[in-house]
Design an enzyme around this catalytic site. Structure first.
Site, PDB file in Angstrom:
ATOM      1  N   LYS A  46       0.840  -1.208   0.000  1.00  0.00           N
ATOM      2  CA  LYS A  46       0.000   0.000   0.000  1.00  0.00           C
ATOM      3  C   LYS A  46       0.872   1.255   0.000  1.00  0.00           C
ATOM      4  O   LYS A  46       0.666   2.166  -0.800  1.00  0.00           O
ATOM      5  CB  LYS A  46      -0.928   0.031   1.232  1.00  0.00           C
ATOM      6  N   ARG A 121     -10.271   0.391   8.587  1.00  0.00           N
ATOM      7  CA  ARG A 121      -9.751  -0.926   8.952  1.00  0.00           C
ATOM      8  C   ARG A 121     -10.772  -1.751   9.712  1.00  0.00           C
ATOM      9  O   ARG A 121     -10.481  -2.890  10.083  1.00  0.00           O
ATOM     10  CB  ARG A 121      -8.531  -0.733   9.855  1.00  0.00           C
ATOM     11  N   ARG A 160      12.162  -4.465   5.543  1.00  0.00           N
ATOM     12  CA  ARG A 160      11.825  -3.069   5.193  1.00  0.00           C
ATOM     13  C   ARG A 160      12.622  -2.064   6.032  1.00  0.00           C
ATOM     14  O   ARG A 160      12.808  -2.233   7.228  1.00  0.00           O
ATOM     15  CB  ARG A 160      10.333  -2.831   5.420  1.00  0.00           C
ATOM     16  N   ARG A 193      10.865  -0.044  11.577  1.00  0.00           N
ATOM     17  CA  ARG A 193       9.732   0.220  12.456  1.00  0.00           C
ATOM     18  C   ARG A 193       9.718  -0.775  13.612  1.00  0.00           C
ATOM     19  O   ARG A 193      10.056  -1.936  13.435  1.00  0.00           O
ATOM     20  CB  ARG A 193       8.427   0.090  11.652  1.00  0.00           C
ATOM     21  N   ARG A 204      -0.614  -8.412  13.813  1.00  0.00           N
ATOM     22  CA  ARG A 204      -1.125  -7.491  12.787  1.00  0.00           C
ATOM     23  C   ARG A 204      -1.944  -8.265  11.747  1.00  0.00           C
ATOM     24  O   ARG A 204      -2.975  -7.804  11.284  1.00  0.00           O
ATOM     25  CB  ARG A 204       0.048  -6.746  12.128  1.00  0.00           C
TER      26      ARG A 204
HETATM   27  P1  AP5 Z   1       4.905  -1.420   1.935  1.00  0.00           P
HETATM   28  O1  AP5 Z   1       4.420  -0.784   0.678  1.00  0.00           O
HETATM   29  O2  AP5 Z   1       5.715  -0.558   2.855  1.00  0.00           O
HETATM   30  O3  AP5 Z   1       3.712  -2.154   2.697  1.00  0.00           O
HETATM   31  P2  AP5 Z   1       2.365  -1.583   3.342  1.00  0.00           P
HETATM   32  O4  AP5 Z   1       1.228  -2.309   2.699  1.00  0.00           O
HETATM   33  O5  AP5 Z   1       2.335  -0.083   3.286  1.00  0.00           O
HETATM   34  O6  AP5 Z   1       2.547  -2.143   4.808  1.00  0.00           O
HETATM   35  P3  AP5 Z   1       2.435  -1.486   6.241  1.00  0.00           P
HETATM   36  O7  AP5 Z   1       3.229  -2.372   7.150  1.00  0.00           O
HETATM   37  O8  AP5 Z   1       2.832  -0.044   6.246  1.00  0.00           O
HETATM   38  O9  AP5 Z   1       0.917  -1.637   6.488  1.00  0.00           O
HETATM   39  P4  AP5 Z   1       0.204  -1.786   7.804  1.00  0.00           P
HETATM   40  O10 AP5 Z   1      -1.189  -1.715   7.309  1.00  0.00           O
HETATM   41  O11 AP5 Z   1       0.530  -2.923   8.670  1.00  0.00           O
HETATM   42  O12 AP5 Z   1       0.761  -0.559   8.675  1.00  0.00           O
HETATM   43  P5  AP5 Z   1       0.183   0.858   9.045  1.00  0.00           P
HETATM   44  O13 AP5 Z   1       1.303   1.789   9.103  1.00  0.00           O
HETATM   45  O14 AP5 Z   1      -1.007   1.216   8.201  1.00  0.00           O
HETATM   46  O15 AP5 Z   1       5.761  -2.702   1.524  1.00  0.00           O
HETATM   47  C1  AP5 Z   1       6.449  -3.486   2.495  1.00  0.00           C
HETATM   48  C2  AP5 Z   1       7.858  -3.837   1.997  1.00  0.00           C
HETATM   49  O16 AP5 Z   1       7.750  -4.666   0.859  1.00  0.00           O
HETATM   50  C3  AP5 Z   1       8.671  -2.606   1.565  1.00  0.00           C
HETATM   51  O17 AP5 Z   1       9.981  -2.755   2.034  1.00  0.00           O
HETATM   52  C4  AP5 Z   1       8.619  -2.606   0.035  1.00  0.00           C
HETATM   53  O18 AP5 Z   1       9.814  -2.125  -0.541  1.00  0.00           O
HETATM   54  C5  AP5 Z   1       8.377  -4.087  -0.298  1.00  0.00           C
HETATM   55  N1  AP5 Z   1       7.454  -4.241  -1.414  1.00  0.00           N
HETATM   56  C6  AP5 Z   1       6.316  -3.533  -1.655  1.00  0.00           C
HETATM   57  N2  AP5 Z   1       5.709  -3.978  -2.777  1.00  0.00           N
HETATM   58  C7  AP5 Z   1       6.462  -4.998  -3.232  1.00  0.00           C
HETATM   59  C8  AP5 Z   1       6.346  -5.898  -4.350  1.00  0.00           C
HETATM   60  N3  AP5 Z   1       5.316  -5.791  -5.221  1.00  0.00           N
HETATM   61  N4  AP5 Z   1       7.302  -6.857  -4.514  1.00  0.00           N
HETATM   62  C9  AP5 Z   1       8.336  -6.951  -3.627  1.00  0.00           C
HETATM   63  N5  AP5 Z   1       8.516  -6.136  -2.561  1.00  0.00           N
HETATM   64  C10 AP5 Z   1       7.575  -5.175  -2.359  1.00  0.00           C
HETATM   65  O19 AP5 Z   1      -0.408   0.594  10.517  1.00  0.00           O
HETATM   66  C11 AP5 Z   1       0.451   0.384  11.633  1.00  0.00           C
HETATM   67  C12 AP5 Z   1      -0.387   0.306  12.918  1.00  0.00           C
HETATM   68  O20 AP5 Z   1      -1.117   1.546  13.119  1.00  0.00           O
HETATM   69  C13 AP5 Z   1      -1.489  -0.772  12.939  1.00  0.00           C
HETATM   70  O21 AP5 Z   1      -0.979  -2.022  13.323  1.00  0.00           O
HETATM   71  C14 AP5 Z   1      -2.469  -0.157  13.980  1.00  0.00           C
HETATM   72  O22 AP5 Z   1      -2.031  -0.363  15.291  1.00  0.00           O
HETATM   73  C15 AP5 Z   1      -2.419   1.319  13.684  1.00  0.00           C
HETATM   74  N6  AP5 Z   1      -3.443   1.771  12.720  1.00  0.00           N
HETATM   75  C16 AP5 Z   1      -3.198   2.316  11.489  1.00  0.00           C
HETATM   76  N7  AP5 Z   1      -4.353   2.615  10.861  1.00  0.00           N
HETATM   77  C17 AP5 Z   1      -5.361   2.249  11.724  1.00  0.00           C
HETATM   78  C18 AP5 Z   1      -6.790   2.289  11.642  1.00  0.00           C
HETATM   79  N8  AP5 Z   1      -7.416   2.761  10.546  1.00  0.00           N
HETATM   80  N9  AP5 Z   1      -7.493   1.817  12.698  1.00  0.00           N
HETATM   81  C19 AP5 Z   1      -6.887   1.352  13.805  1.00  0.00           C
HETATM   82  N10 AP5 Z   1      -5.538   1.269  13.943  1.00  0.00           N
HETATM   83  C20 AP5 Z   1      -4.778   1.719  12.913  1.00  0.00           C
END
Ligand code: AP5
Length: 246
Positions: A46, A121, A160, A193, A204
């Protein structure tokens, strides 16, 4: 409507920056409005696809995870409330994140619409978002569902590296920086992170399957979900997104 920047501020902005902002705004003027949600498990891509989408369609990128991490770092009251759940890989409360998004969508940069990355979410968050948009006479246009097997995600998450100031993301195998450990643009150190480890990833993923997958069903009923093959290369995923939004 945002107030204009004082003339004295603009006088200090380099001409090249002003020109590129002007060109950007001219290019954006002809783009249609779009309200897009990105849904998928941690590490599905994402955050990798969002900046590409943002530039192509002139949308603002609202990542609740990034906003919450900024609040945790700044030790704001919101950050203090969110920290414990985030460290454990659990979701923070619906009220907290809905409040953040309500404020964020009012930014001038969201005038053409937005990319929601990591929100909604839960079904409660989705219902609150739908109600907020209905009040404005709009709705969600597309939900991009990043479909990928859990088994692929551990390698992505544990490899990452992030540049905290810009949010630029790297991977030691799939997207390595030019110099190991340093950001390509600023040369500043990259960090991992706190929740990017195999243990917290399990929680997660559990939260994703239990609480976030029903969000996809919620929007399937509204006919706006497009599935993506998120296990493919970033370039292939970008091409699928372009098709989905054209
Ligand atoms: P990357 O693109 O960074 O992945 P991502 O989908 O953005 O993953 P996140 O870990 O950021 O998502 P998340 O939903 O767990 O975390 P968030 O910050 O929202 O890709 C990952 C890696 O893979 C990178 O190194 C990249 O280079 C590589 N890659 C990407 N695409 C690739 C491909 N096609 N092929 C190969 N490699 C690839 O949330 C964190 C925390 O915040 C949650 O756990 C929760 O506690 C809280 N939170 C956030 N939003 C909410 C909400 N709405 N409600 C409640 N709690 C929330």
């Amino acid at each position: 409507m945002a107030s204009a920047a004082p003339a004295a501020d603009l006088a200090d902005v380099a001409t090249t920056d002003l020109m590129s902002e002007l060109l950007h705004r001219m290019k954006c003027a002809s783009k249609p409005d779009k309200r897009v949600i990105l849904v998928g498990p941690p590490g599905c891509g994402k955050g990798t696809q969002s900046p590409i989408l943002k530039d192509e369609y002139c949308l603002c990128h609202l990542a609740t995870g990034d906003m919450l991490r900024a609040a945790v770092t700044a030790k704001t009251p919101l950050g203090l409330k969110a920290k414990e759940a985030m460290d454990k890989g659990e979701l923070v409360s619906d009220d907290l994140v809905v409040g953040i998004i309500n404020e964020a969508v009012k930014k001038p940069s969201c005038q053409k619409g937005f990319i929601l990355d990591g929100f909604p979410r839960t079904v409660v968050q989705a219902e609150k978002l739908d109600a907020m948009l209905a009040n404005q006479g709009t709705k969600v246009d597309k939900v991009l569902n990043f479909e990928i097997a859990d088994s692929i995600l551990e390698e992505r998450i544990t490899g990452r590296w992030i540049h905290p100031a810009s949010g630029r993301s790297y991977h030691n195998k799939f997207a390595p920086p030019k110099v190991p450990g340093l950001d390509d643009i600023t040369g500043e150190p990259l960090i991992q992170r706190k929740d990017d480890n195999a243990d917290v990833l399990k929680s997660r993923l559990e939260a994703f399957h239990k609480q976030t997958k029903p969000v996809v069903d919620h929007y399937k009923e509204r006919g706006v979900v497009v599935g993506l093959h998120a296990e493919k290369s970033p370039q292939e995923v970008s091409a699928e997104i372009k098709n989905a939004l054209s």
